[in-house]
Design an enzyme around this catalytic site. Structure first.
Site, mmCIF file in Angstrom:
data_model
loop_
_atom_site.group_PDB
_atom_site.id
_atom_site.type_symbol
_atom_site.label_atom_id
_atom_site.label_comp_id
_atom_site.label_asym_id
_atom_site.label_seq_id
_atom_site.Cartn_x
_atom_site.Cartn_y
_atom_site.Cartn_z
ATOM 1 N N SER A 4 32.152 25.413 -2.503
ATOM 2 C CA SER A 4 30.753 25.015 -2.347
ATOM 3 C C SER A 4 30.481 24.579 -0.919
ATOM 4 O O SER A 4 31.390 24.154 -0.200
ATOM 5 C CB SER A 4 30.417 23.857 -3.290
ATOM 6 O OG SER A 4 31.027 22.652 -2.836
ATOM 7 N N ASP A 5 29.220 24.677 -0.513
ATOM 8 C CA ASP A 5 28.810 23.928 0.666
ATOM 9 C C ASP A 5 28.928 22.450 0.297
ATOM 10 O O ASP A 5 28.910 22.083 -0.880
ATOM 11 C CB ASP A 5 27.379 24.288 1.070
ATOM 12 C CG ASP A 5 27.133 24.059 2.554
ATOM 13 O OD1 ASP A 5 27.865 23.252 3.166
ATOM 14 O OD2 ASP A 5 26.202 24.681 3.104
ATOM 15 N N TRP A 6 29.068 21.592 1.300
ATOM 16 C CA TRP A 6 29.408 20.198 1.039
ATOM 17 C C TRP A 6 28.267 19.487 0.306
ATOM 18 O O TRP A 6 27.182 19.299 0.844
ATOM 19 C CB TRP A 6 29.733 19.511 2.356
ATOM 20 C CG TRP A 6 31.192 19.533 2.731
ATOM 21 C CD1 TRP A 6 31.919 18.484 3.198
ATOM 22 C CD2 TRP A 6 32.127 20.631 2.665
ATOM 23 N NE1 TRP A 6 33.241 18.845 3.413
ATOM 24 C CE2 TRP A 6 33.388 20.159 3.093
ATOM 25 C CE3 TRP A 6 32.025 21.965 2.262
ATOM 26 C CZ2 TRP A 6 34.533 20.957 3.139
ATOM 27 C CZ3 TRP A 6 33.162 22.778 2.307
ATOM 28 C CH2 TRP A 6 34.379 22.268 2.739
ATOM 29 N N GLY A 7 28.517 19.105 -0.937
ATOM 30 C CA GLY A 7 27.495 18.526 -1.781
ATOM 31 C C GLY A 7 26.665 19.553 -2.523
ATOM 32 O O GLY A 7 25.677 19.205 -3.171
ATOM 33 N N GLY A 8 27.060 20.818 -2.447
ATOM 34 C CA GLY A 8 26.267 21.884 -3.044
ATOM 35 C C GLY A 8 26.393 22.001 -4.547
ATOM 36 O O GLY A 8 25.542 22.620 -5.185
#
Length: 320
Positions: free
Chosen positions: A222-226
């Protein structure tokens, strides 16, 4: 070690061990697991140079010309050579997975991260991105094609719902990622945005065309926090939720698995892909396969969260 040799490792892990591997241990590292000889993986930005785990002016990094400038050369051999140079830098900094290249397209002069992208043209983006990927992975460092897909502007980047007709989606926006998969990329990063009303970390596009259509056998990070939901993302082709140690999967995936709300086969496939990535970068079967303990991971997570500011991914400097 081959895929056939990796497969029996799944049988050595119980459900809790499997689920634990699917959320990061810290902002930039995954968990290790001594039971299968897995050491933690270290991930790092970025497209113009390898930052490493810390923001420290004393820890300098080699900086390349922006990908936009590199694409303007149309020189695929140059991109491959520079990719190999990035791999050398990654190894110097203890990095296993480089969060590059960015394969989104230039779509607005207000796109503040367009310097990370190659071009407005999907053909040029795909060819130069594939060349960089080949160079990075020649050094046994994983390249990460990002941000899959439609994350082509900064306005409302975390929440925008991108509406694209099917032909344009495949012939323009997905085309560079298809080229990256054809080049053998080992990781793909899912984007923050929605496409057609569905957040990308839960999108059916992660399964088709990415995995089932194109045959991508790597890891979707994932993108960070995605990863913002539990069930939708866990049932999708999303494999690893970053950062850690907190997040929707860390909080509830084990219970959802035990209650039958998430198929065991889906979790096994995510772990299998993580182990395959670890094998490719030399992190599986390592003698130093120790794992961070829960207290260590919590302390690191709290320390790094304080350094980064709020928990909102929009407030984190240098977002992947």
């Amino acid at each position: 070690m081959t895929d056939e040799e990796t497969e029996p490792l799944l049988d050595k892990l119980d459900a809790a061990q499997k689920v634990r591997l699917l959320t990061g241990a810290t902002t930039w590292r995954t968990y290790g697991e001594p039971a299968v000889g897995l050491r933690p993986l270290t991930l790092s930005d970025g497209p113009a140079g390898v930052r490493g785990e810390t923001w420290d002016e004393r820890e300098t990094s080699l900086v390349l010309p922006s990908p936009t400038a590199l694409a303007a050369s149309w020189d695929e051999r140059l991109l491959t050579d520079l990719g190999a140079l990035l791999a050398s830098e990654a190894r110097r900094k203890g990095v296993d997975v480089l969060l590059a290249p960015t394969l989104n397209l230039h779509r607005s002069p207000l796109g503040g991260r367009h310097f990370e992208c190659f071009s407005e043209d999907p053909l040029l983006t795909g060819r130069t991105g594939a060349a960089l990927i080949r160079g990075i992975q020649s050094g046994s460092v994983a390249a990460t094609a990002k941000h899959f897909v439609g994350n082509d502007a900064e306005t409302d980047r975390l929440t925008v719902d991108v509406r694209i007709d099917e032909r344009t989606l495949h012939e323009v926006y997905l085309a560079p990622f298809e080229e990256a998969v054809a080049a053998g990329v080992w990781a793909v990063m899912s984007a923050y945005n929605k496409v057609g009303g569905v957040t990308m970390s839960a999108s059916p596009l992660l399964d088709r065309p990415l995995k089932d259509g194109w045959g991508f056998d790597g890891l979707v990070v994932s993108d960070w926090g995605g990863v913002r939901t539990l069930l939708e993302s866990a049932r999708s082709g999303q494999d690893l939720a970053m950062p850690g140690p907190d997040g929707p999967w860390a909080a509830g995936l084990l219970a959802a698995l035990e209650q039958g709300l998430v198929p065991a086969e889906a979790v096994d496939d995510k772990v299998r892909r993580l182990l395959r990535l670890a094998r490719r970068v030399g992190a599986l079967g390592a003698e130093d396969a120790g794992t961070l303990g829960a207290e260590d991971a919590g302390a690191l997570g709290a320390e790094e969260a304080g350094a980064l500011g709020s928990g909102d991914p929009a407030d984190r400097p240098g977002r992947p």
